[in-house]
Each structure stands twice: as structure tokens, then as C-alpha cells.
Design a protein around this motif. Structure first.
Motif, PDB file in Angstrom:
ATOM      1  N   LEU A  42       0.710  -1.232   0.033  1.00  0.00           N
ATOM      2  CA  LEU A  42       0.086  -0.010  -0.110  1.00  0.00           C
ATOM      3  C   LEU A  42       0.931   1.378   0.044  1.00  0.00           C
ATOM      4  O   LEU A  42       0.481   2.216  -0.811  1.00  0.00           O
ATOM      5  CB  LEU A  42      -0.952   0.154   1.292  1.00  0.00           C
ATOM      6  CG  LEU A  42      -1.989  -0.749   1.058  1.00  0.00           C
ATOM      7  CD1 LEU A  42      -2.923  -0.850   2.609  1.00  0.00           C
ATOM      8  CD2 LEU A  42      -2.994  -0.130   0.103  1.00  0.00           C
ATOM      9  N   ALA A  43       2.014   1.100   0.530  1.00  0.00           N
ATOM     10  CA  ALA A  43       2.968   2.381   0.853  1.00  0.00           C
ATOM     11  C   ALA A  43       3.517   2.573  -0.332  1.00  0.00           C
ATOM     12  O   ALA A  43       3.946   4.026  -0.738  1.00  0.00           O
ATOM     13  CB  ALA A  43       3.816   2.257   1.992  1.00  0.00           C
ATOM     14  N   ILE A  44       3.901   1.907  -1.162  1.00  0.00           N
ATOM     15  CA  ILE A  44       4.809   1.922  -2.389  1.00  0.00           C
ATOM     16  C   ILE A  44       4.290   3.147  -3.305  1.00  0.00           C
ATOM     17  O   ILE A  44       4.811   4.153  -3.574  1.00  0.00           O
ATOM     18  CB  ILE A  44       5.012   0.531  -3.041  1.00  0.00           C
ATOM     19  CG1 ILE A  44       6.054  -0.080  -2.371  1.00  0.00           C
ATOM     20  CG2 ILE A  44       5.311   0.994  -4.565  1.00  0.00           C
ATOM     21  CD1 ILE A  44       7.467   0.344  -2.307  1.00  0.00           C
ATOM     22  N   THR A  45       2.735   2.795  -3.711  1.00  0.00           N
ATOM     23  CA  THR A  45       2.436   3.910  -4.647  1.00  0.00           C
ATOM     24  C   THR A  45       2.208   5.465  -3.925  1.00  0.00           C
ATOM     25  O   THR A  45       2.398   6.380  -4.724  1.00  0.00           O
ATOM     26  CB  THR A  45       0.871   3.315  -4.938  1.00  0.00           C
ATOM     27  OG1 THR A  45       0.890   2.224  -5.254  1.00  0.00           O
ATOM     28  CG2 THR A  45       0.108   4.250  -5.891  1.00  0.00           C
ATOM     29  N   GLY A  46       1.959   5.232  -2.755  1.00  0.00           N
ATOM     30  CA  GLY A  46       1.733   6.740  -2.254  1.00  0.00           C
ATOM     31  C   GLY A  46       3.187   7.403  -2.169  1.00  0.00           C
ATOM     32  O   GLY A  46       3.400   8.657  -2.072  1.00  0.00           O
ATOM     33  N   CYS A  47       4.241   6.430  -1.618  1.00  0.00           N
ATOM     34  CA  CYS A  47       5.827   6.870  -1.578  1.00  0.00           C
ATOM     35  C   CYS A  47       6.052   7.509  -2.940  1.00  0.00           C
ATOM     36  O   CYS A  47       6.834   8.543  -3.122  1.00  0.00           O
ATOM     37  CB  CYS A  47       6.459   5.776  -0.935  1.00  0.00           C
ATOM     38  SG  CYS A  47       8.364   6.265  -1.021  1.00  0.00           S
TER      39      CYS A  47
ATOM     40  N   GLY B  68       4.427   8.814  -5.487  1.00  0.00           N
ATOM     41  CA  GLY B  68       3.690  10.124  -5.791  1.00  0.00           C
ATOM     42  C   GLY B  68       4.352  11.312  -5.061  1.00  0.00           C
ATOM     43  O   GLY B  68       4.451  12.182  -5.484  1.00  0.00           O
ATOM     44  N   LEU B  69       4.430  11.011  -3.707  1.00  0.00           N
ATOM     45  CA  LEU B  69       5.124  11.987  -2.929  1.00  0.00           C
ATOM     46  C   LEU B  69       6.532  12.228  -3.361  1.00  0.00           C
ATOM     47  O   LEU B  69       6.913  13.408  -3.060  1.00  0.00           O
ATOM     48  CB  LEU B  69       5.132  11.701  -1.328  1.00  0.00           C
ATOM     49  CG  LEU B  69       3.539  11.712  -0.943  1.00  0.00           C
ATOM     50  CD1 LEU B  69       3.660  11.260   0.479  1.00  0.00           C
ATOM     51  CD2 LEU B  69       3.141  12.992  -0.911  1.00  0.00           C
ATOM     52  N   LEU B  70       7.189  11.347  -3.698  1.00  0.00           N
ATOM     53  CA  LEU B  70       8.717  11.545  -4.013  1.00  0.00           C
ATOM     54  C   LEU B  70       8.650  12.514  -5.291  1.00  0.00           C
ATOM     55  O   LEU B  70       9.556  13.537  -5.256  1.00  0.00           O
ATOM     56  CB  LEU B  70       9.047  10.036  -4.565  1.00  0.00           C
ATOM     57  CG  LEU B  70      10.811   9.992  -4.762  1.00  0.00           C
ATOM     58  CD1 LEU B  70      11.179   8.546  -4.464  1.00  0.00           C
ATOM     59  CD2 LEU B  70      11.237  10.740  -6.314  1.00  0.00           C
ATOM     60  N   ARG B  71       7.907  12.247  -6.305  1.00  0.00           N
ATOM     61  CA  ARG B  71       7.820  13.161  -7.565  1.00  0.00           C
ATOM     62  C   ARG B  71       7.108  14.491  -7.089  1.00  0.00           C
ATOM     63  O   ARG B  71       8.251  15.597  -7.547  1.00  0.00           O
ATOM     64  CB  ARG B  71       6.836  12.623  -8.685  1.00  0.00           C
ATOM     65  CG  ARG B  71       7.427  11.560  -9.141  1.00  0.00           C
ATOM     66  CD  ARG B  71       6.377  10.701 -10.138  1.00  0.00           C
ATOM     67  NE  ARG B  71       6.346  11.817 -11.194  1.00  0.00           N
ATOM     68  CZ  ARG B  71       7.105  11.783 -12.415  1.00  0.00           C
ATOM     69  NH1 ARG B  71       7.846  10.970 -12.599  1.00  0.00           N
ATOM     70  NH2 ARG B  71       7.048  12.650 -13.283  1.00  0.00           N
ATOM     71  N   LEU B  72       6.382  14.799  -6.263  1.00  0.00           N
ATOM     72  CA  LEU B  72       6.145  16.024  -5.735  1.00  0.00           C
ATOM     73  C   LEU B  72       6.999  16.673  -4.957  1.00  0.00           C
ATOM     74  O   LEU B  72       7.184  17.899  -5.108  1.00  0.00           O
ATOM     75  CB  LEU B  72       4.679  15.872  -4.957  1.00  0.00           C
ATOM     76  CG  LEU B  72       4.291  16.981  -4.276  1.00  0.00           C
ATOM     77  CD1 LEU B  72       3.656  17.962  -5.337  1.00  0.00           C
ATOM     78  CD2 LEU B  72       2.962  16.789  -3.295  1.00  0.00           C
ATOM     79  N   THR B  73       7.681  15.799  -4.045  1.00  0.00           N
ATOM     80  CA  THR B  73       8.697  16.649  -3.247  1.00  0.00           C
ATOM     81  C   THR B  73      10.025  16.797  -4.291  1.00  0.00           C
ATOM     82  O   THR B  73      10.452  17.934  -3.704  1.00  0.00           O
ATOM     83  CB  THR B  73       9.308  15.471  -2.137  1.00  0.00           C
ATOM     84  OG1 THR B  73       8.048  15.182  -1.462  1.00  0.00           O
ATOM     85  CG2 THR B  73      10.491  16.146  -1.370  1.00  0.00           C
ATOM     86  N   ARG B  74      10.324  15.997  -5.099  1.00  0.00           N
ATOM     87  CA  ARG B  74      11.338  16.492  -5.951  1.00  0.00           C
ATOM     88  C   ARG B  74      11.088  17.892  -6.672  1.00  0.00           C
ATOM     89  O   ARG B  74      11.989  18.824  -6.786  1.00  0.00           O
ATOM     90  CB  ARG B  74      11.533  15.461  -6.895  1.00  0.00           C
ATOM     91  CG  ARG B  74      12.685  15.606  -8.001  1.00  0.00           C
ATOM     92  CD  ARG B  74      12.837  14.601  -9.059  1.00  0.00           C
ATOM     93  NE  ARG B  74      14.099  14.875  -9.980  1.00  0.00           N
ATOM     94  CZ  ARG B  74      13.859  15.670 -11.112  1.00  0.00           C
ATOM     95  NH1 ARG B  74      12.586  16.047 -11.249  1.00  0.00           N
ATOM     96  NH2 ARG B  74      14.978  15.980 -11.835  1.00  0.00           N
ATOM     97  N   GLY B  75       9.699  18.083  -7.065  1.00  0.00           N
ATOM     98  CA  GLY B  75       9.519  19.189  -7.843  1.00  0.00           C
ATOM     99  C   GLY B  75       9.441  20.289  -7.055  1.00  0.00           C
ATOM    100  O   GLY B  75       9.981  21.648  -7.472  1.00  0.00           O
TER     101      GLY B  75
END
Length: 230
Positions: free
Chosen positions: A104-109, A111-118
Motif C-alpha cells: 500500500l505504501a509504495i504507490t503513495g511513496c 507520488g510524494l517522491l515526485r511531488l517533493t522533488r519538484g
């Protein structure tokens, strides 16, 4: 927390090997359906090592938990194991829980990774970051104290406000894959027999969690940014 750390790492090494690997991971994770990821993990982890089996408990401990010697306070195996002072049941329940939770955590992680990078790339391009570097501030402090804190506003909105809904929506599929009877399986059964009150109750609980998550995100804005006051 892992997503914010990895996103910051990708932004700090923009264009490098770490950045490329983390972007590849995020794209692959977002493109893979959760049930496919769950089946693959079952094959690789449980099929290859025998660890982290499906289900909620091992058969022998399942019989013990359902016996009169074990008091069911909450119905949650990990909590009840602590209240009954049964470390064996707790460790076994945790072993069964880790793989579904990780899936469950992989998908949320991702998406947040891409958002955090931007958000971090935008913050690292600001004048105050350039000024901090010109004053000789060490790079870890520039990234952690100056850039990341200012980039956390949009990240908090998604992490606290929306990931709760994302995780709750994926529970039904993940519980089916891992044979983990819980709220998701119960909701699916209620839907099949047209148990309208049960479905309405689940929807209300999910909506409440979503609203509370957004409220917590709004309150955290004032903690992250001193300029925001309520």
C-alpha cells in the motif's frame, strides 16, 4: 517520511545517477497496479523465502487467538497481543501485516517522491537559497533547513490530506491479494449483498478521515511557515 527524504535526495542530485534511479522507481511504481505489485511481492518474498506469509495469523496461533485463553479486546491482533502480553502473537501478526502495508505504501511513496522533488527544485532555485550558499552555509543545512521547510507546504497538503484517501481506497484490493480479511473484505461482501447501511458507514468513515486529514494539514501550515497565522 521516506518519500520526502528520497525526493530531497533526488533534487539535491539533479541530473545525476541517484536522481535518474529515483525517478525510474517513482514512474515504475505509479505505473504498476497495486494487485500486480502484491502478487509479484508474494512470489518473490513469500515464494522465495517463506517469510511474510498471507493471511492474518499462522494457523496454530489463529486457533490460540480464537480460544478462551486469549481475550479479544479490539479485534486487532497486534493490539490484542500487547494487551494479552503475548509477544509470539504480536510478532506473527506483524509479520503478516508488513507485506500488505508495504504494498500500500509504495504507490503513495512514489507520488510524494515526485511531488517533493519538484517542490525542492523550485525552492533550491530561490534567491534565499543562493544567499545562504553565498554566506557559506553548509549544503546539508541549506537543503534541510532553508529549502525543504519552504517546500513542505504543498507536500503536506498531499501527504496528510490526500494519501489517507489513497490508502483507504486500495485496502479492498490488497486484502483480497494477501487473503487478509479486514475492513476492505467486509466492505466488498457488504456491497455484494447490497447491505446499504454498511456501505454508507464505510463511506462516512473514509470521508471523515479525509476531512480530518485536511484539517491537520491546514494546522501544520502554521508550524511549517511562521508567516501563516490563524
Amino acid at each position: 517520511l521516506v518519500a520526502v527524504w528520497l525526493g530531497s535526495l533526488a533534487a539535491a542530485h539533479r541530473g545525476g545517477r541517484r536522481d535518474a534511479l529515483l525517478r525510474l522507481f517513482s514512474v515504475a511504481s505509479l505505473s504498476t497496479p497495486q494487485f500486480v505489485l502484491g502478487i509479484v511481492l508474494l512470489m518473490l518474498v513469500y515464494g522465495g523465502t517463506g517469510r511474510f506469509p498471507p493471511g492474518r495469523l499462522s494457523p496454530n496461533l489463529e486457533a490460540f487467538v480464537m480460544s478462551a485463553d486469549f481475550v479479544r479486546y479490539t479485534g486487532l491482533n497486534t493490539v490484542d497481543a500487547v494487551l494479552n502480553r503475548s509477544p509470539e502473537v504480536f510478532l506473527d501478526a506483524l509479520q503478516h501485516l508488513l507485506l500488505p502495508a508495504f504494498t500500500l505504501a509504495i504507490t503513495g511513496c512514489a507520488g510524494l517522491l515526485r511531488l517533493t522533488r519538484g517542490a525542492m527544485l523550485e525552492a533550491l532555485g530561490q534567491d534565499y537559497v543562493t544567499a545562504a550558499r553565498a554566506k557559506g552555509v553548509r549544503e546539508p543545512r541549506v537543503i534541510g533547513h532553508h529549502a525543504r521547510r519552504n517546500a513542505m507546504i504543498p507536500i503536506t497538503t498531499v501527504a496528510v490530506g490526500m494519501v489517507v484517501g489513497l490508502l483507504s481506497s486500495g485496502v479492498v484490493i490488497i486484502e483480497q491479494v494477501y487473503n487478509y480479511p479486514g475492513l476492505g473484505v467486509w466492505t466488498l461482501q457488504a456491497t455484494r449483498v447490497f447491505d446499504v447501511p454498511a456501505v454508507i458507514g464505510v463511506v462516512l468513515v473514509g470521508a471523515t478521515l479525509f476531512v480530518v486529514g485536511n484539517l491537520v494539514a491546514d494546522l501544520l501550515y502554521a508550524v511549517l511557515d511562521p508567516r501563516i497565522r490563524y
